[in-house]
Design an enzyme around this catalytic site. Sequence first.
Site, PDB file in Angstrom:
ATOM      1  N   TRP A 155       0.829  -1.206   0.000  1.00 56.87           N
ATOM      2  CA  TRP A 155       0.000   0.000   0.000  1.00 56.87           C
ATOM      3  C   TRP A 155       0.866   1.260   0.000  1.00 56.87           C
ATOM      4  CZ3 TRP A 155      -1.890  -4.069   3.368  1.00 56.87           C
ATOM      5  CH2 TRP A 155      -3.112  -4.627   2.942  1.00 56.87           C
ATOM      6  N   HIS A 169      -6.592   2.911   0.986  1.00 55.07           N
ATOM      7  CA  HIS A 169      -7.802   2.096   0.957  1.00 55.07           C
ATOM      8  C   HIS A 169      -8.889   2.769   1.792  1.00 55.07           C
ATOM      9  CE1 HIS A 169      -5.662  -0.500   4.297  1.00 55.07           C
ATOM     10  NE2 HIS A 169      -5.556   0.790   4.518  1.00 55.07           N
ATOM     11  N   ARG A 195      -2.667   5.295  -4.851  1.00 60.64           N
ATOM     12  CA  ARG A 195      -1.523   4.385  -4.732  1.00 60.64           C
ATOM     13  C   ARG A 195      -0.364   4.953  -5.521  1.00 60.64           C
ATOM     14  NH1 ARG A 195      -3.736  -1.147  -3.613  1.00 60.64           N
ATOM     15  NH2 ARG A 195      -5.348  -0.551  -2.126  1.00 60.64           N
ATOM     16  N   GLN A 209     -12.760   2.757  -4.022  1.00 63.72           N
ATOM     17  CA  GLN A 209     -12.959   1.479  -3.325  1.00 63.72           C
ATOM     18  C   GLN A 209     -14.285   1.461  -2.597  1.00 63.72           C
ATOM     19  OE1 GLN A 209      -9.803   0.490  -0.603  1.00 63.72           O
ATOM     20  NE2 GLN A 209      -8.780  -0.786  -2.131  1.00 63.72           N
ATOM     21  N   VAL A 252      -7.766  -8.635   9.231  1.00 61.21           N
ATOM     22  CA  VAL A 252      -8.800  -9.662   9.411  1.00 61.21           C
ATOM     23  C   VAL A 252      -8.165 -11.001   9.778  1.00 61.21           C
ATOM     24  CG1 VAL A 252     -10.668  -8.713   7.993  1.00 61.21           C
ATOM     25  CG2 VAL A 252      -8.808  -9.962   6.889  1.00 61.21           C
ATOM     26  N   ALA A 306     -15.600  -7.877   7.515  1.00 62.50           N
ATOM     27  CA  ALA A 306     -15.329  -6.670   6.717  1.00 62.50           C
ATOM     28  C   ALA A 306     -14.927  -7.129   5.329  1.00 62.50           C
ATOM     29  CB  ALA A 306     -14.207  -5.864   7.344  1.00 62.50           C
TER      30      ALA A 306
END
Length: 338
Positions: A155, A169, A195, A209, A252, A306
């Site tokens: 990222w 993001h 980005r 996004q 996550v 998510a």
Amino acid sequence: MAKINLKLLKIEAKKEIKKTESLDYLNKIFDKYLGKKGIVSEVLRSLKSLPQTKRKKTGEAANDFKREIGELIEERKKIFQNAGYKIQDTHFDITAPGKKPVSGHLHPLTLARKEVEEIFENMGFSVVEGPEMESEWYNFDALNIPKDHPARDQWDTFYLENGLLLRTHTSPVQVRYMEKNNPPLRIITIGRVFRHEATDASHEVNFYQLDGLMVGKDVNVANFKAVIQEFFRRFFEKPVKIRLIPSFFPFVEPGFQVDMTCLNCEGKGCSVCSQTGWLEMMGAGMVHPNVFKNSGLNPKFWQGWAFGMGFDRLAMMKYKINDIRLFYSGDLRFLNQF
Ligand code: DAH
């Protein structure tokens, strides 16, 4: 011949000339007074029947009329010609097709955004927003990506002189929202991300996004599958299946990649899906306990899922667009198709 009062006639003629609005009408005035069959010609023709004394006077008056009114008509004519008046301008064709006013329309990304928001709102989700200029904390640390974590490479972004950065993001919005709102909660956010990378048909330095978050006491992967499958079905207006494949995202645990049946071949296998029958759509997973902690929630009480995906890609699939750069080119040949 009836007696003609040239004095009165002159006054009348002057008035008429003043009132004319077109060359066409001016020509008619000319004919009426000065034409071959006009009033003045008639007077001149009748001279021979007049007594000698009257003949001279009337003849002079008629010529006087002719000269003065002739000059006025010429003057008026010039005014029309200079102003670009043409005989045709005074007519207009009511049967000619009208000119359609050019009206604007929404950008394809906005159209797709409205649809996505409506679908999720109908499933009980709120649409929320976050800043494009973000802090390192929300973009990385709070999402369980500490300074030395190799995932930061993925990222890479634009760091600003004011100490902030352009978000890579929309996931930071999850943390911001959980800080201020107590579960149970369901949100989506659609927004611009950035980005630091090279541009090609499927990559831009700036794109959009869609992130989603659902948190509650017993929110689980089955809920995720149901919501996402239904979302794709409604958005693409086709029956679709999804499958989850284990994957890694620091925020996550467990994390997965979500695939959807290829819309082109309906799962049979084609060049669009490299013969697999599946298309990779998004990253997702169960919210990591550290993300809950960083948002001020106790991971012992709450759980949730998510997801995040490229929004441009979603719109490209829906409208069958093959180059992401078209969205940002401002090319009307492309935009006018929507
Ligand atoms: N933020 C990730 C990206 O930019 C996508 C993503 C993956 C978002 C998993 C999530 C998630 O919310 O749970 O690639």
